[in-house]
Enzyme design. Structure first.
Site, PDB file in Angstrom:
ATOM      1  N   GLU A 106     -29.249  38.519   6.307  1.00  0.00           N
ATOM      2  CA  GLU A 106     -27.956  39.058   6.691  1.00  0.00           C
ATOM      3  C   GLU A 106     -27.028  39.139   5.477  1.00  0.00           C
ATOM      4  O   GLU A 106     -27.056  38.275   4.611  1.00  0.00           O
ATOM      5  CB  GLU A 106     -27.322  38.173   7.766  1.00  0.00           C
ATOM      6  CG  GLU A 106     -28.072  38.293   9.082  1.00  0.00           C
ATOM      7  CD  GLU A 106     -27.526  37.402  10.185  1.00  0.00           C
ATOM      8  OE1 GLU A 106     -27.589  37.824  11.345  1.00  0.00           O
ATOM      9  OE2 GLU A 106     -27.041  36.300   9.897  1.00  0.00           O
ATOM     10  N   CYS A 119     -20.553  39.514   0.942  1.00  0.00           N
ATOM     11  CA  CYS A 119     -21.159  38.189   0.928  1.00  0.00           C
ATOM     12  C   CYS A 119     -22.672  38.385   1.032  1.00  0.00           C
ATOM     13  O   CYS A 119     -23.173  38.898   2.022  1.00  0.00           O
ATOM     14  CB  CYS A 119     -20.606  37.375   2.098  1.00  0.00           C
ATOM     15  SG  CYS A 119     -21.323  35.742   2.222  1.00  0.00           S
ATOM     16  N   CYS A 126     -33.006  28.769   3.718  1.00  0.00           N
ATOM     17  CA  CYS A 126     -32.485  27.920   2.639  1.00  0.00           C
ATOM     18  C   CYS A 126     -33.184  26.569   2.714  1.00  0.00           C
ATOM     19  O   CYS A 126     -33.476  26.074   3.801  1.00  0.00           O
ATOM     20  CB  CYS A 126     -30.979  27.720   2.801  1.00  0.00           C
ATOM     21  SG  CYS A 126     -30.209  26.807   1.443  1.00  0.00           S
ATOM     22  N   CYS A 130     -28.232  21.345   4.413  1.00  0.00           N
ATOM     23  CA  CYS A 130     -26.928  20.707   4.578  1.00  0.00           C
ATOM     24  C   CYS A 130     -26.717  20.476   6.076  1.00  0.00           C
ATOM     25  O   CYS A 130     -27.037  21.348   6.901  1.00  0.00           O
ATOM     26  CB  CYS A 130     -25.820  21.570   3.970  1.00  0.00           C
ATOM     27  SG  CYS A 130     -26.034  21.751   2.184  1.00  0.00           S
ATOM     28  N   CYS A 133     -24.917  23.168   8.390  1.00  0.00           N
ATOM     29  CA  CYS A 133     -25.146  24.598   8.146  1.00  0.00           C
ATOM     30  C   CYS A 133     -26.322  25.111   8.963  1.00  0.00           C
ATOM     31  O   CYS A 133     -27.409  24.537   8.935  1.00  0.00           O
ATOM     32  CB  CYS A 133     -25.398  24.833   6.660  1.00  0.00           C
ATOM     33  SG  CYS A 133     -25.719  26.558   6.255  1.00  0.00           S
ATOM     34  N   GLY A 175     -29.025  31.088   1.674  1.00  0.00           N
ATOM     35  CA  GLY A 175     -29.739  30.641   0.477  1.00  0.00           C
ATOM     36  C   GLY A 175     -28.883  29.945  -0.543  1.00  0.00           C
ATOM     37  O   GLY A 175     -27.651  29.968  -0.478  1.00  0.00           O
ATOM     38  N   GLU A 176     -29.545  29.299  -1.472  1.00  0.00           N
ATOM     39  CA  GLU A 176     -28.891  28.591  -2.569  1.00  0.00           C
ATOM     40  C   GLU A 176     -29.205  29.371  -3.848  1.00  0.00           C
ATOM     41  O   GLU A 176     -30.339  29.353  -4.331  1.00  0.00           O
ATOM     42  CB  GLU A 176     -29.433  27.146  -2.627  1.00  0.00           C
ATOM     43  CG  GLU A 176     -29.138  26.385  -3.902  1.00  0.00           C
ATOM     44  CD  GLU A 176     -27.681  26.392  -4.328  1.00  0.00           C
ATOM     45  OE1 GLU A 176     -26.789  26.133  -3.513  1.00  0.00           O
ATOM     46  OE2 GLU A 176     -27.432  26.671  -5.527  1.00  0.00           O
ATOM     47  N   SER A 207     -21.839  30.502  -5.476  1.00  0.00           N
ATOM     48  CA  SER A 207     -21.517  29.257  -4.775  1.00  0.00           C
ATOM     49  C   SER A 207     -22.787  28.410  -4.726  1.00  0.00           C
ATOM     50  O   SER A 207     -23.848  28.882  -4.323  1.00  0.00           O
ATOM     51  CB  SER A 207     -21.039  29.587  -3.363  1.00  0.00           C
ATOM     52  OG  SER A 207     -20.787  28.399  -2.641  1.00  0.00           O
ATOM     53  N   SER A 230     -20.051  23.481  -3.875  1.00  0.00           N
ATOM     54  CA  SER A 230     -19.916  22.940  -2.527  1.00  0.00           C
ATOM     55  C   SER A 230     -19.969  21.422  -2.598  1.00  0.00           C
ATOM     56  O   SER A 230     -21.040  20.829  -2.648  1.00  0.00           O
ATOM     57  CB  SER A 230     -21.051  23.475  -1.645  1.00  0.00           C
ATOM     58  OG  SER A 230     -20.856  24.843  -1.418  1.00  0.00           O
ATOM     59  N   LEU A 231     -18.809  20.801  -2.598  1.00  0.00           N
ATOM     60  CA  LEU A 231     -18.759  19.343  -2.787  1.00  0.00           C
ATOM     61  C   LEU A 231     -18.842  18.624  -1.437  1.00  0.00           C
ATOM     62  O   LEU A 231     -19.727  17.796  -1.224  1.00  0.00           O
ATOM     63  CB  LEU A 231     -17.477  18.981  -3.540  1.00  0.00           C
ATOM     64  CG  LEU A 231     -17.432  17.585  -4.149  1.00  0.00           C
ATOM     65  CD1 LEU A 231     -18.537  17.382  -5.166  1.00  0.00           C
ATOM     66  CD2 LEU A 231     -16.070  17.343  -4.810  1.00  0.00           C
ATOM     67  N   ASN A 306     -17.044  25.726  10.817  1.00  0.00           N
ATOM     68  CA  ASN A 306     -17.330  26.711  11.851  1.00  0.00           C
ATOM     69  C   ASN A 306     -18.355  26.073  12.769  1.00  0.00           C
ATOM     70  O   ASN A 306     -19.495  25.858  12.375  1.00  0.00           O
ATOM     71  CB  ASN A 306     -17.882  27.994  11.225  1.00  0.00           C
ATOM     72  CG  ASN A 306     -16.816  28.694  10.403  1.00  0.00           C
ATOM     73  OD1 ASN A 306     -15.702  28.909  10.876  1.00  0.00           O
ATOM     74  ND2 ASN A 306     -17.144  29.012   9.178  1.00  0.00           N
ATOM     75  N   CYS A 349     -19.023  31.401   7.487  1.00  0.00           N
ATOM     76  CA  CYS A 349     -19.769  30.500   6.605  1.00  0.00           C
ATOM     77  C   CYS A 349     -20.711  29.609   7.386  1.00  0.00           C
ATOM     78  O   CYS A 349     -20.319  28.987   8.366  1.00  0.00           O
ATOM     79  CB  CYS A 349     -18.827  29.579   5.857  1.00  0.00           C
ATOM     80  SG  CYS A 349     -17.799  30.429   4.712  1.00  0.00           S
TER      81      CYS A 349
END
Ligand code: SAH
Length: 371
Positions: A106, A119, A126, A130, A133, A175-176, A207, A230-231, A306, A349
Protein backbone atom coordinates in the site's frame (compact mmCIF):
# COMPACT_ATOMS: atom_id res chain seq x y z
CA UNK A 1 -15.73 2.40 2.07
CA UNK A 2 -13.66 -0.76 1.93
CA UNK A 3 -13.13 -1.99 -1.56
CA UNK A 4 -13.40 -5.59 -2.46
CA UNK A 5 -10.14 -6.32 -4.18
CA UNK A 6 -11.31 -9.70 -5.42
CA UNK A 7 -13.55 -7.87 -7.90
CA UNK A 8 -10.72 -5.88 -9.38
CA UNK A 9 -9.14 -7.21 -12.53
CA UNK A 10 -5.43 -6.76 -12.29
CA UNK A 11 -3.18 -6.93 -15.28
CA UNK A 12 0.33 -7.56 -14.10
CA UNK A 13 2.95 -6.77 -16.69
CA UNK A 14 5.17 -9.75 -17.00
CA UNK A 15 8.20 -9.85 -19.11
CA UNK A 16 11.40 -11.80 -19.26
CA UNK A 17 13.23 -8.77 -20.63
CA UNK A 18 15.51 -6.76 -18.33
CA UNK A 19 13.49 -4.17 -16.39
CA UNK A 20 14.92 -0.68 -16.74
CA UNK A 21 12.54 0.87 -14.17
CA UNK A 22 15.06 0.14 -11.41
CA UNK A 23 18.17 1.45 -13.13
CA UNK A 24 19.97 4.64 -12.26
CA UNK A 25 20.71 6.74 -15.31
CA UNK A 26 24.43 5.78 -15.51
CA UNK A 27 23.40 2.11 -15.40
CA UNK A 28 20.88 2.67 -18.16
CA UNK A 29 23.55 4.44 -20.21
CA UNK A 30 25.83 1.42 -19.83
CA UNK A 31 23.06 -0.95 -20.89
CA UNK A 32 22.34 1.14 -23.97
CA UNK A 33 26.01 1.44 -24.86
CA UNK A 34 26.40 -2.34 -24.61
CA UNK A 35 23.61 -2.69 -27.17
CA UNK A 36 25.25 -0.21 -29.51
CA UNK A 37 22.67 2.48 -28.70
CA UNK A 38 23.76 6.05 -28.03
CA UNK A 39 23.84 6.47 -24.22
CA UNK A 40 22.30 9.95 -24.35
CA UNK A 41 18.94 8.32 -25.03
CA UNK A 42 18.92 7.42 -21.34
CA UNK A 43 18.08 11.05 -20.66
CA UNK A 44 15.07 10.89 -22.95
CA UNK A 45 13.95 7.63 -21.39
CA UNK A 46 14.15 9.13 -17.91
CA UNK A 47 12.04 12.06 -19.00
CA UNK A 48 9.37 9.82 -20.47
CA UNK A 49 9.26 7.31 -17.65
CA UNK A 50 9.56 9.57 -14.65
CA UNK A 51 8.63 13.08 -15.71
CA UNK A 52 5.78 12.21 -18.03
CA UNK A 53 4.76 8.84 -16.65
CA UNK A 54 4.93 7.16 -20.05
CA UNK A 55 6.18 3.57 -20.21
CA UNK A 56 4.95 2.57 -23.64
CA UNK A 57 7.88 2.88 -26.05
CA UNK A 58 5.46 3.59 -28.90
CA UNK A 59 4.48 6.86 -27.28
CA UNK A 60 8.08 8.09 -26.86
CA UNK A 61 7.83 10.32 -29.86
CA UNK A 62 11.27 11.93 -29.70
CA UNK A 63 12.88 8.53 -30.27
CA UNK A 64 13.10 7.22 -33.80
CA UNK A 65 10.64 4.49 -34.77
CA UNK A 66 13.56 2.06 -35.21
CA UNK A 67 14.89 2.81 -31.74
CA UNK A 68 11.43 2.48 -30.18
CA UNK A 69 10.96 -0.98 -31.60
CA UNK A 70 14.51 -2.03 -30.70
CA UNK A 71 13.94 -0.94 -27.12
CA UNK A 72 10.62 -2.76 -26.97
CA UNK A 73 12.39 -5.95 -28.07
CA UNK A 74 15.28 -5.43 -25.68
CA UNK A 75 13.96 -4.15 -22.34
CA UNK A 76 10.82 -3.76 -20.28
CA UNK A 77 9.54 -1.08 -17.91
CA UNK A 78 7.63 -2.66 -15.04
CA UNK A 79 5.13 -0.59 -13.07
CA UNK A 80 3.17 -1.72 -10.01
CA UNK A 81 -0.48 -2.24 -11.01
CA UNK A 82 -3.24 -0.37 -9.21
CA UNK A 83 -5.44 -3.01 -7.56
CA UNK A 84 -7.57 -0.75 -5.43
CA UNK A 85 -8.05 2.82 -4.37
CA UNK A 86 -9.83 4.27 -1.36
CA UNK A 87 -10.32 7.87 -0.44
CA UNK A 88 -10.76 9.11 3.09
CA UNK A 89 -13.12 11.89 4.10
CA UNK A 90 -10.05 14.04 4.71
CA UNK A 91 -8.77 13.52 1.15
CA UNK A 92 -6.09 10.99 2.08
CA UNK A 93 -5.96 8.35 -0.62
CA UNK A 94 -4.70 4.83 -0.12
CA UNK A 95 -3.61 2.93 -3.18
CA UNK A 96 -3.29 -0.82 -3.17
CA UNK A 97 -0.62 -1.96 -5.60
CA UNK A 98 0.03 -5.37 -7.02
CA UNK A 99 3.58 -6.31 -7.92
CA UNK A 100 4.76 -8.66 -10.66
CA UNK A 101 4.78 -11.63 -8.25
CA UNK A 102 1.21 -10.76 -7.13
CA UNK A 103 2.36 -9.55 -3.74
CA UNK A 104 0.52 -6.47 -2.60
CA UNK A 105 1.62 -3.27 -0.92
CA UNK A 106 0.00 0.00 0.00
CA UNK A 107 1.04 3.58 -0.70
CA UNK A 108 -0.73 6.61 0.67
CA UNK A 109 -1.23 10.13 -0.65
CA UNK A 110 -1.71 12.76 2.05
CA UNK A 111 -2.83 16.10 0.58
CA UNK A 112 -2.22 19.53 2.12
CA UNK A 113 -0.02 18.42 4.98
CA UNK A 114 0.88 21.29 4.28
CA UNK A 115 2.43 20.12 1.00
CA UNK A 116 1.45 17.09 -1.04
CA UNK A 117 2.97 14.00 0.52
CA UNK A 118 3.46 10.45 -0.72
CA UNK A 119 3.90 7.82 1.95
CA UNK A 120 5.79 4.95 0.36
CA UNK A 121 6.51 1.36 1.35
CA UNK A 122 9.97 -0.23 1.26
CA UNK A 123 9.10 -3.85 2.06
CA UNK A 124 6.20 -6.27 1.73
CA UNK A 125 5.36 -6.47 5.43
CA UNK A 126 7.99 -5.70 8.04
CA UNK A 127 10.34 -7.69 10.25
CA UNK A 128 10.51 -5.19 13.12
CA UNK A 129 7.39 -6.34 14.97
CA UNK A 130 6.83 -3.12 16.91
CA UNK A 131 4.19 -3.99 19.48
CA UNK A 132 1.65 -1.37 18.37
CA UNK A 133 1.99 -1.64 14.58
CA UNK A 134 -0.33 -3.68 12.37
CA UNK A 135 2.18 -3.97 9.53
CA UNK A 136 4.55 -5.60 12.00
CA UNK A 137 1.99 -8.32 12.56
CA UNK A 138 2.31 -9.38 8.93
CA UNK A 139 5.96 -10.25 9.32
CA UNK A 140 8.36 -9.68 6.45
CA UNK A 141 7.51 -11.26 3.12
CA UNK A 142 10.25 -9.67 1.07
CA UNK A 143 12.17 -6.51 0.30
CA UNK A 144 10.93 -4.25 -2.44
CA UNK A 145 13.26 -3.57 -5.35
CA UNK A 146 14.38 -0.06 -6.25
CA UNK A 147 12.05 -0.33 -9.26
CA UNK A 148 9.10 -1.07 -6.98
CA UNK A 149 9.95 1.67 -4.48
CA UNK A 150 10.42 4.33 -7.16
CA UNK A 151 7.49 2.81 -9.08
CA UNK A 152 5.09 3.68 -6.25
CA UNK A 153 5.98 7.33 -6.67
CA UNK A 154 5.46 7.13 -10.43
CA UNK A 155 2.07 5.50 -9.97
CA UNK A 156 0.88 7.93 -7.28
CA UNK A 157 2.01 10.94 -9.27
CA UNK A 158 0.23 9.62 -12.36
CA UNK A 159 -2.95 8.49 -10.57
CA UNK A 160 -3.30 11.75 -8.67
CA UNK A 161 -2.28 13.95 -11.56
CA UNK A 162 0.70 15.34 -9.71
CA UNK A 163 3.51 14.64 -12.17
CA UNK A 164 4.26 18.32 -12.54
CA UNK A 165 3.65 19.28 -8.91
CA UNK A 166 6.18 19.41 -6.11
CA UNK A 167 5.61 16.68 -3.58
CA UNK A 168 7.25 15.26 -0.50
CA UNK A 169 8.10 11.63 0.00
CA UNK A 170 8.07 9.98 3.41
CA UNK A 171 9.31 6.42 3.73
CA UNK A 172 6.72 5.67 6.38
CA UNK A 173 4.63 3.07 4.63
CA UNK A 174 5.08 -0.64 5.08
CA UNK A 175 8.56 -1.80 6.02
CA UNK A 176 11.74 -0.57 7.61
CA UNK A 177 13.71 1.37 4.98
CA UNK A 178 17.08 0.83 6.64
CA UNK A 179 16.44 -2.90 6.67
CA UNK A 180 16.35 -2.68 2.86
CA UNK A 181 19.11 -0.16 2.59
CA UNK A 182 20.57 -0.64 -0.89
CA UNK A 183 17.32 -0.76 -2.82
CA UNK A 184 15.87 2.14 -0.84
CA UNK A 185 18.85 4.41 -1.47
CA UNK A 186 18.95 3.38 -5.11
CA UNK A 187 15.28 4.27 -5.50
CA UNK A 188 15.93 7.68 -3.95
CA UNK A 189 18.80 8.36 -6.36
CA UNK A 190 16.53 7.41 -9.28
CA UNK A 191 13.76 9.69 -7.98
CA UNK A 192 16.31 12.46 -7.45
CA UNK A 193 17.62 12.35 -11.02
CA UNK A 194 17.35 15.78 -12.62
CA UNK A 195 16.10 14.31 -15.90
CA UNK A 196 13.32 12.48 -14.08
CA UNK A 197 11.21 13.58 -11.15
CA UNK A 198 14.16 15.49 -9.64
CA UNK A 199 12.94 15.00 -6.08
CA UNK A 200 15.32 16.94 -3.89
CA UNK A 201 16.57 15.07 -0.80
CA UNK A 202 15.23 17.96 1.26
CA UNK A 203 11.75 16.77 0.35
CA UNK A 204 12.41 13.16 1.34
CA UNK A 205 12.22 11.72 4.86
CA UNK A 206 13.48 8.31 5.88
CA UNK A 207 11.77 7.03 9.01
CA UNK A 208 13.61 4.29 10.88
CA UNK A 209 13.47 2.36 14.13
CA UNK A 210 17.22 2.92 14.32
CA UNK A 211 19.25 0.24 12.59
CA UNK A 212 22.55 1.63 13.85
CA UNK A 213 25.02 0.28 11.23
CA UNK A 214 22.68 1.47 8.47
CA UNK A 215 22.38 4.89 10.14
CA UNK A 216 26.14 5.08 10.02
CA UNK A 217 26.13 4.27 6.31
CA UNK A 218 23.41 6.83 5.72
CA UNK A 219 25.58 9.45 7.38
CA UNK A 220 28.05 9.06 4.46
CA UNK A 221 25.54 9.32 1.62
CA UNK A 222 25.82 12.03 -1.02
CA UNK A 223 22.00 11.97 -1.43
CA UNK A 224 21.06 12.83 2.13
CA UNK A 225 17.35 12.78 2.98
CA UNK A 226 15.81 14.04 6.21
CA UNK A 227 15.91 11.62 9.08
CA UNK A 228 13.10 10.60 11.41
CA UNK A 229 13.83 8.16 14.21
CA UNK A 230 11.05 6.13 15.80
CA UNK A 231 12.01 6.34 19.46
CA UNK A 232 8.71 5.69 21.27
CA UNK A 233 10.22 5.09 24.70
CA UNK A 234 12.63 6.61 27.17
CA UNK A 235 13.94 3.60 29.10
CA UNK A 236 15.66 0.56 27.65
CA UNK A 237 13.20 -1.77 29.36
CA UNK A 238 10.20 0.00 27.95
CA UNK A 239 11.67 0.20 24.44
CA UNK A 240 12.73 -3.46 24.50
CA UNK A 241 9.04 -4.28 24.82
CA UNK A 242 7.71 -1.80 22.27
CA UNK A 243 10.42 -1.97 19.62
CA UNK A 244 12.06 -5.41 19.71
CA UNK A 245 15.04 -4.19 17.66
CA UNK A 246 16.04 -2.27 20.78
CA UNK A 247 17.48 -5.52 22.14
CA UNK A 248 20.03 -5.31 19.34
CA UNK A 249 20.51 -1.54 19.03
CA UNK A 250 19.39 0.11 22.21
CA UNK A 251 18.35 3.68 22.96
CA UNK A 252 21.86 4.63 24.05
CA UNK A 253 23.37 3.41 20.75
CA UNK A 254 20.62 4.93 18.61
CA UNK A 255 20.92 8.30 20.34
CA UNK A 256 24.68 8.13 20.02
CA UNK A 257 24.41 7.48 16.27
CA UNK A 258 22.04 10.47 16.06
CA UNK A 259 24.53 12.68 17.84
CA UNK A 260 27.15 11.74 15.26
CA UNK A 261 24.74 12.15 12.35
CA UNK A 262 25.74 15.03 10.04
CA UNK A 263 22.68 17.23 10.23
CA UNK A 264 22.62 19.94 7.62
CA UNK A 265 22.52 23.53 8.75
CA UNK A 266 19.04 24.67 9.78
CA UNK A 267 17.91 21.07 9.78
CA UNK A 268 17.00 18.71 12.63
CA UNK A 269 16.39 15.06 13.33
CA UNK A 270 12.76 14.23 13.95
CA UNK A 271 12.05 11.87 16.81
CA UNK A 272 8.75 10.07 16.43
CA UNK A 273 7.03 9.05 19.62
CA UNK A 274 3.89 6.94 19.48
CA UNK A 275 1.82 7.73 22.56
CA UNK A 276 0.29 4.75 24.32
CA UNK A 277 -2.08 5.40 27.21
CA UNK A 278 -0.58 4.44 30.55
CA UNK A 279 2.57 3.06 28.94
CA UNK A 280 4.85 5.88 27.79
CA UNK A 281 2.71 9.02 28.17
CA UNK A 282 3.54 10.21 31.68
CA UNK A 283 5.15 13.54 32.63
CA UNK A 284 8.20 11.55 33.79
CA UNK A 285 8.49 10.04 30.31
CA UNK A 286 8.36 13.54 28.86
CA UNK A 287 11.13 14.73 31.18
CA UNK A 288 13.28 11.70 30.38
CA UNK A 289 12.76 12.42 26.68
CA UNK A 290 13.99 15.97 27.20
CA UNK A 291 17.15 14.64 28.85
CA UNK A 292 17.76 12.02 26.15
CA UNK A 293 17.57 14.57 23.36
CA UNK A 294 19.67 17.13 25.14
CA UNK A 295 22.23 18.57 22.74
CA UNK A 296 20.76 17.04 19.57
CA UNK A 297 19.21 19.38 17.02
CA UNK A 298 15.88 17.67 17.16
CA UNK A 299 12.16 18.03 16.90
CA UNK A 300 9.66 15.67 18.41
CA UNK A 301 6.63 14.37 16.58
CA UNK A 302 4.09 12.92 18.96
CA UNK A 303 1.85 10.32 17.32
CA UNK A 304 -1.18 9.44 19.44
CA UNK A 305 -1.72 5.75 18.78
CA UNK A 306 -3.98 4.83 15.90
CA UNK A 307 -5.93 2.10 17.56
CA UNK A 308 -6.74 -1.11 15.72
CA UNK A 309 -8.16 -4.47 16.52
CA UNK A 310 -5.34 -6.76 17.55
CA UNK A 311 -3.25 -3.92 18.95
CA UNK A 312 -3.21 -4.22 22.75
CA UNK A 313 -2.80 -0.50 23.50
CA UNK A 314 -5.02 2.55 23.77
CA UNK A 315 -4.72 6.12 22.59
CA UNK A 316 -4.21 8.64 25.38
CA UNK A 317 -6.66 11.48 25.88
CA UNK A 318 -5.95 14.78 24.12
CA UNK A 319 -5.33 16.37 27.51
CA UNK A 320 -2.65 13.79 28.27
CA UNK A 321 -0.98 14.39 24.90
CA UNK A 322 -1.13 18.16 25.42
CA UNK A 323 0.45 17.87 28.85
CA UNK A 324 3.29 15.77 27.42
CA UNK A 325 3.79 18.24 24.58
CA UNK A 326 3.77 21.17 27.00
CA UNK A 327 6.62 19.70 29.05
CA UNK A 328 8.74 19.25 25.92
CA UNK A 329 7.95 22.76 24.71
CA UNK A 330 8.76 24.23 28.13
CA UNK A 331 12.21 22.71 27.74
CA UNK A 332 12.65 24.38 24.35
CA UNK A 333 12.02 21.31 22.25
CA UNK A 334 10.12 21.80 19.02
CA UNK A 335 7.13 19.55 19.24
CA UNK A 336 4.27 18.68 16.93
CA UNK A 337 1.37 16.32 17.36
CA UNK A 338 0.74 14.25 14.27
CA UNK A 339 -2.75 14.62 13.01
CA UNK A 340 -4.10 11.27 12.13
CA UNK A 341 -5.03 11.15 8.46
CA UNK A 342 -7.05 8.55 6.64
CA UNK A 343 -8.04 6.56 9.71
CA UNK A 344 -11.44 5.76 8.21
CA UNK A 345 -9.73 3.83 5.41
CA UNK A 346 -7.00 2.34 7.59
CA UNK A 347 -4.35 4.44 5.90
CA UNK A 348 -2.97 6.03 9.06
CA UNK A 349 0.43 5.28 10.59
CA UNK A 350 0.88 1.65 11.47
CA UNK A 351 -2.40 0.64 9.87
CA UNK A 352 -1.13 -0.55 6.52
CA UNK A 353 -1.76 -4.21 6.19
CA UNK A 354 -2.57 -6.10 3.07
CA UNK A 355 -5.22 -8.74 2.96
CA UNK A 356 -4.00 -10.69 0.00
CA UNK A 357 -4.90 -14.23 -0.97
CA UNK A 358 -2.34 -15.48 1.54
CA UNK A 359 -2.87 -13.95 4.91
CA UNK A 360 -0.33 -14.15 7.68
CA UNK A 361 -1.26 -15.35 11.14
CA UNK A 362 -1.15 -11.75 12.37
CA UNK A 363 -3.53 -10.60 9.65
CA UNK A 364 -5.94 -13.42 10.40
CA UNK A 365 -5.84 -12.55 14.06
CA UNK A 366 -6.45 -8.87 13.36
CA UNK A 367 -9.29 -9.67 10.96
CA UNK A 368 -10.89 -12.10 13.39
CA UNK A 369 -10.79 -9.60 16.21
CA UNK A 370 -12.30 -6.96 13.97
CA UNK A 371 -15.05 -9.21 12.68
N1 SAH B 1 9.74 1.34 9.91
C1 SAH B 1 9.77 2.78 9.92
C2 SAH B 1 8.62 3.40 9.15
C3 SAH B 1 7.28 2.91 9.61
S1 SAH B 1 5.88 3.71 10.04
C4 SAH B 1 9.75 3.28 11.36
O1 SAH B 1 9.49 2.49 12.24
O2 SAH B 1 10.05 4.43 11.58
C5 SAH B 1 6.00 5.33 10.49
C6 SAH B 1 5.65 5.63 11.94
O3 SAH B 1 4.37 5.16 12.34
C7 SAH B 1 6.64 4.98 12.89
O4 SAH B 1 7.09 5.92 13.81
C8 SAH B 1 5.78 3.92 13.55
O5 SAH B 1 6.30 3.55 14.78
C9 SAH B 1 4.45 4.61 13.63
N2 SAH B 1 3.35 3.70 13.95
C10 SAH B 1 3.29 2.37 13.78
N3 SAH B 1 2.12 1.87 14.22
C11 SAH B 1 1.41 2.92 14.67
C12 SAH B 1 0.09 3.07 15.23
N4 SAH B 1 -0.70 2.03 15.39
N5 SAH B 1 -0.30 4.29 15.57
C13 SAH B 1 0.49 5.37 15.37
N6 SAH B 1 1.71 5.31 14.85
C14 SAH B 1 2.18 4.10 14.50
Amino acid sequence: MRHNDRDTQVVVPQSMLPDIAGLERPELETLLREQGIEPYHARQLFRWIFRRGVTDFDRMTDLSKTLRSRLADLVSITTPAVAGREQSQDGTTKILLELADHRRIESVFIPDSPGQTFCISTQVGCAMKCAFCLTGKMGLTRNLTAAEIAGQVRVLARELDLLSTRFNIVLMGMGEPLHNYDETMKALRILGDGEGLAVSPRRVTISTVGVVPALERLAQEPYMPNLAVSLHATTERQRDLLVPLNRKYNIAEVIDACRRFPIKRRNRITFEYVMLAGVNDSPEDARRLVRLLNGIRSKVNLIPLNEAAGIPFARPSDARVDEFARILADHHLTVSVRKSRGRDIRAACGQLIVEGPTRSAGQKLAAAMEG
